[in-house]
Design an enzyme around this catalytic site. Structure first.
Site, mmCIF file in Angstrom:
data_model
loop_
_atom_site.group_PDB
_atom_site.id
_atom_site.type_symbol
_atom_site.label_atom_id
_atom_site.label_comp_id
_atom_site.label_asym_id
_atom_site.label_seq_id
_atom_site.Cartn_x
_atom_site.Cartn_y
_atom_site.Cartn_z
ATOM 1 N N HIS A 317 0.817 -1.199 -0.151
ATOM 2 C CA HIS A 317 -0.063 -0.043 0.127
ATOM 3 C C HIS A 317 0.912 1.271 0.060
ATOM 4 O O HIS A 317 2.001 1.317 0.560
ATOM 5 C CB HIS A 317 -0.935 -0.146 1.408
ATOM 6 N N ASP A 374 -7.961 -5.179 -0.066
ATOM 7 C CA ASP A 374 -8.541 -5.947 -1.161
ATOM 8 C C ASP A 374 -8.312 -7.251 -1.247
ATOM 9 O O ASP A 374 -8.858 -8.092 -1.875
ATOM 10 C CB ASP A 374 -7.910 -5.272 -2.286
HETATM 11 N N1 CMC Z 1 4.200 -7.379 -5.130
HETATM 12 C C1 CMC Z 1 5.388 -7.518 -5.188
HETATM 13 N N2 CMC Z 1 6.454 -6.397 -5.152
HETATM 14 C C2 CMC Z 1 5.879 -5.125 -4.760
HETATM 15 C C3 CMC Z 1 4.476 -5.282 -4.723
HETATM 16 C C4 CMC Z 1 3.609 -6.254 -4.935
HETATM 17 N N3 CMC Z 1 2.213 -6.358 -4.800
HETATM 18 N N4 CMC Z 1 4.195 -3.931 -4.180
HETATM 19 C C5 CMC Z 1 5.120 -3.004 -4.311
HETATM 20 N N5 CMC Z 1 6.372 -4.031 -4.505
HETATM 21 C C6 CMC Z 1 7.728 -3.641 -4.269
HETATM 22 C C7 CMC Z 1 8.026 -2.714 -5.588
HETATM 23 O O1 CMC Z 1 8.451 -3.592 -6.846
HETATM 24 C C8 CMC Z 1 9.317 -1.937 -5.037
HETATM 25 O O2 CMC Z 1 10.319 -3.043 -4.973
HETATM 26 P P1 CMC Z 1 11.852 -2.318 -5.121
HETATM 27 O O3 CMC Z 1 12.211 -1.173 -4.067
HETATM 28 O O4 CMC Z 1 12.612 -3.661 -5.039
HETATM 29 O O5 CMC Z 1 11.819 -1.744 -6.504
HETATM 30 C C9 CMC Z 1 8.712 -1.645 -3.564
HETATM 31 O O6 CMC Z 1 7.870 -2.994 -3.329
HETATM 32 C C10 CMC Z 1 8.102 -0.598 -3.591
HETATM 33 O O7 CMC Z 1 7.047 -0.282 -4.463
HETATM 34 P P2 CMC Z 1 6.221 1.041 -4.963
HETATM 35 O O8 CMC Z 1 5.694 0.681 -6.273
HETATM 36 O O9 CMC Z 1 7.451 2.117 -4.914
HETATM 37 O O10 CMC Z 1 5.150 1.186 -4.095
HETATM 38 P P3 CMC Z 1 4.034 1.991 -3.960
HETATM 39 O O11 CMC Z 1 3.770 2.670 -2.920
HETATM 40 O O12 CMC Z 1 4.146 3.088 -5.244
HETATM 41 O O13 CMC Z 1 2.818 1.220 -4.814
HETATM 42 C C11 CMC Z 1 0.876 -0.226 -4.487
HETATM 43 C C12 CMC Z 1 1.684 0.722 -3.544
HETATM 44 C C13 CMC Z 1 -0.436 -0.445 -4.023
HETATM 45 C C14 CMC Z 1 0.417 0.558 -6.009
HETATM 46 C C15 CMC Z 1 1.752 -1.447 -4.887
HETATM 47 O O14 CMC Z 1 2.139 -2.114 -3.489
HETATM 48 C C16 CMC Z 1 0.871 -2.546 -5.759
HETATM 49 O O15 CMC Z 1 1.030 -2.397 -6.863
HETATM 50 N N6 CMC Z 1 0.331 -3.352 -5.050
HETATM 51 C C17 CMC Z 1 -0.470 -4.346 -5.832
HETATM 52 C C18 CMC Z 1 -1.868 -3.683 -6.262
HETATM 53 C C19 CMC Z 1 -2.879 -3.530 -5.073
HETATM 54 O O16 CMC Z 1 -2.964 -4.559 -4.156
HETATM 55 N N7 CMC Z 1 -3.360 -2.326 -4.897
HETATM 56 C C20 CMC Z 1 -4.396 -2.191 -3.839
HETATM 57 C C21 CMC Z 1 -4.207 -1.066 -3.006
HETATM 58 S S1 CMC Z 1 -5.305 -1.350 -1.503
HETATM 59 C C22 CMC Z 1 -6.578 -0.477 -1.978
HETATM 60 C C23 CMC Z 1 -6.587 0.861 -2.413
HETATM 61 O O17 CMC Z 1 -6.302 1.808 -1.695
HETATM 62 O O18 CMC Z 1 -6.937 1.071 -3.653
#
Ligand code: CMC
Length: 456
Positions: A317, A374
């Site tokens: 998240h 989710d």
């Molecule tokens: N699976 C594997 N690796 C992940 C994931 C995941 N679900 N989420 C983040 N990472 C890794 C990412 O590759 C990165 O690794 P590194 O530092 O080695 O490059 C690190 O964790 C940080 O990721 P980020 O993309 O900078 O994190 P963010 O805060 O921008 O993204 C997120 C948050 C929710 C978009 C992301 O965690 C994601 O895509 N999760 C899966 C989709 C999901 O479940 N979304 C629902 C969110 S909750 C409901 C809502 O509020 O809508």
């Protein structure tokens, strides 16, 4: 200067920004909220220093001030108007939470009765809207239908589109909260080829939604209390989440003076993406793809591979870097529902095993990638018999009150400034125009390959 100004003056903090190119410093006022990080007020920065701040993804940017929801991502805290999400999920019902989000206080028994009645009396749709549903393909994604129908509401309820009138704003807010379950359930019924079930005003909000989705005219349908409660909890837990992508979209659309139905349609479109509300649907797709517990290591390895952009859906998240408090409540509800329904579904087994592995795996632990709301809501909705393509619709129904509360808060601020971000321009600098007859010859790619040469 009077006393109160003196006090304000003595509390004012500044953040000093030094530009070593021009050897100039700028004092930027620091604003304090009631909780959470302070913000640096950069509003005068462009005029004074001819620079913009750069923050794609808004990782360090507060786009507005708000009294509605407080999140402390480090400590896993979520509060609406000061009340913890755990208390609200345990002791409130969804319409209680709606009232709280909209009005700032929990309703008195009289206010609650009146509010419930107001929402109940706006659940039906103008019959003419039925033709809009019929215009869609049967296999249309229900979120596509939601975007269309909610946008179309602006063409039907002209008496609540005057955004300058507080009464019309409130009527539009009530209509949106009330009609979303009807629109969502109709989208589902349409996909099945079943007749629409009209709203049933004696039922609670959650029960009504279940009835409209699952009742057929030829049969009785009384949803189980555990399922009604579970649906109510899902609605409460998704009701608002401060300035997430869809709420920010609603605020941005609203800042131009667009009518509330159009703004909420924009919010639904933004919610649809798999990184946001589409994640609950993506979770189920992922579990289906994994298929069996034995396959989990392969998918976990892919998620960890820096050369593979595959992600485990339902994990991580942007704000919660410890745990998602909604996920905790949802996990409990998931177990209650699974126990009650005595479900033996291999996908749910895969989900539980995936949760266990990810919570122990160093990659996920290090990056604080916990199961989010989710992950569990997808599992509960599946167990309740709700098809995967309806998951994000349920989220949209729940989040409508949050969108509306933020839109209303913004409209009530007095003067609304149109949301208009700036950019770091990295394109061509000025060039000399050439007419087509003197331009260099290059093979055209044609665009017909994009849609296979024809369009339906
Ligand atoms: N699976 C594997 N690796 C992940 C994931 C995941 N679900 N989420 C983040 N990472 C890794 C990412 O590759 C990165 O690794 P590194 O530092 O080695 O490059 C690190 O964790 C940080 O990721 P980020 O993309 O900078 O994190 P963010 O805060 O921008 O993204 C997120 C948050 C929710 C978009 C992301 O965690 C994601 O895509 N999760 C899966 C989709 C999901 O479940 N979304 C629902 C969110 S909750 C409901 C809502 O509020 O809508």
């Amino acid at each position: 200067m009077n006393d109160s100004n003196d006090k304000k003056e003595s509390r004012q903090h500044y953040f000093t920004l030094h530009d070593n190119l021009n050897e100039r410093s700028y004092e930027l006022p620091v604003l304090e909220g009631t909780e959470g990080p302070r913000v640096i007020d950069v509003r005068s920065l462009h005029a004074e220093a001819d620079v913009f701040t750069y923050d794609p993804g808004y990782k360090s940017t507060a786009a507005c001030s708000s009294e509605i929801t407080y999140i402390d991502g480090t400590n896993g805290i979520l509060r609406h108007r000061g009340y913890s999400i755990e208390d609200l999920a345990e002791h409130s019902d969804f319409l209680d939470v709606c009232y709280l989000l909209l009005h700032g206080e929990l309703p008195s028994p009289e206010e609650k009765e009146e509010f419930d009645r107001d929402i109940t009396h706006h659940t039906m749709l103008n019959e003419q809207l039925i033709f809009f549903f019929r215009g869609f393909r049967r296999d249309a994604h229900p979120m596509a239908i939601m975007v269309g129908i909610v946008g179309a509401l602006s063409a039907f309820y002209h008496d609540s589109t005057d955004i300058g009138d507080p009464l019309q704003r409130m009527t539009a807010s009530h209509r949106l909260i009330a009609k979303m379950p009807t629109i969502g359930a109709y989208a589902y019924k349409f996909s099945l080829g079943q007749p629409f079930t009209y709203p049933y005003n004696k039922a609670s909000y959650a029960e009504n939604l279940l009835k409209m989705m699952f009742k057929v005219p030829a049969d009785e349908y009384e949803p189980d209390q555990v399922l009604i409660r579970a649906m109510d909890r899902i609605l409460i837990l998704h009701a608002d989440h401060e300035q997430n992508a869809s709420t920010s979209t609603v605020r941005l659309a609203g800042s131009s003076g667009a009518n509330p139905f159009a703004c909420i349609a924009a919010g639904i479109a933004s919610l649809w993406g798999p990184a946001h509300g589409g994640a609950n649907e993506a979770v189920l797709k992922m579990l289906t793809e994994i298929g069996d517990k034995d396959q989990i290591p392969e998918f976990v390895a892919r998620a960890k591979d820096p050369d593979d952009n595959y992600r485990l859906m339902g994990f991580g998240h942007r704000v919660y870097k410890n745990f998602d408090p909604r996920a905790k409540v949802m996990k409990k509800t998931a177990h209650e529902v699974l126990e009650k329904l005595n479900i033996d579904d291999p996908l749910l087994e895969v989900a539980m095993e995936l949760e266990r592995i990810a919570l122990e795996d160093e990659y996920f632990v290090e990056r604080k990638l916990y199961p989010n709301v989710d992950f569990y809501s997808g599992i509960i909705l599946k167990a309740m018999g709700i098809p995967t393509h309806m998951f994000t619709v349920i989220f949209a129904i729940a989040r409508t009150v949050g969108w509306v509360a933020h839109w209303k808060e913004m409209m009530e601020e007095g003067s609304v400034s149109i949301g208009r971000p700036r950019q770091l321009y990295i394109g061509q600098t000025e060039r000399t125009f050439t007419t087509v007859d003197v331009r260099e010859h290059k093979q055209s790619r044609g665009w017909s390959w994009l849609w296979g040469g024809h369009e339906n």
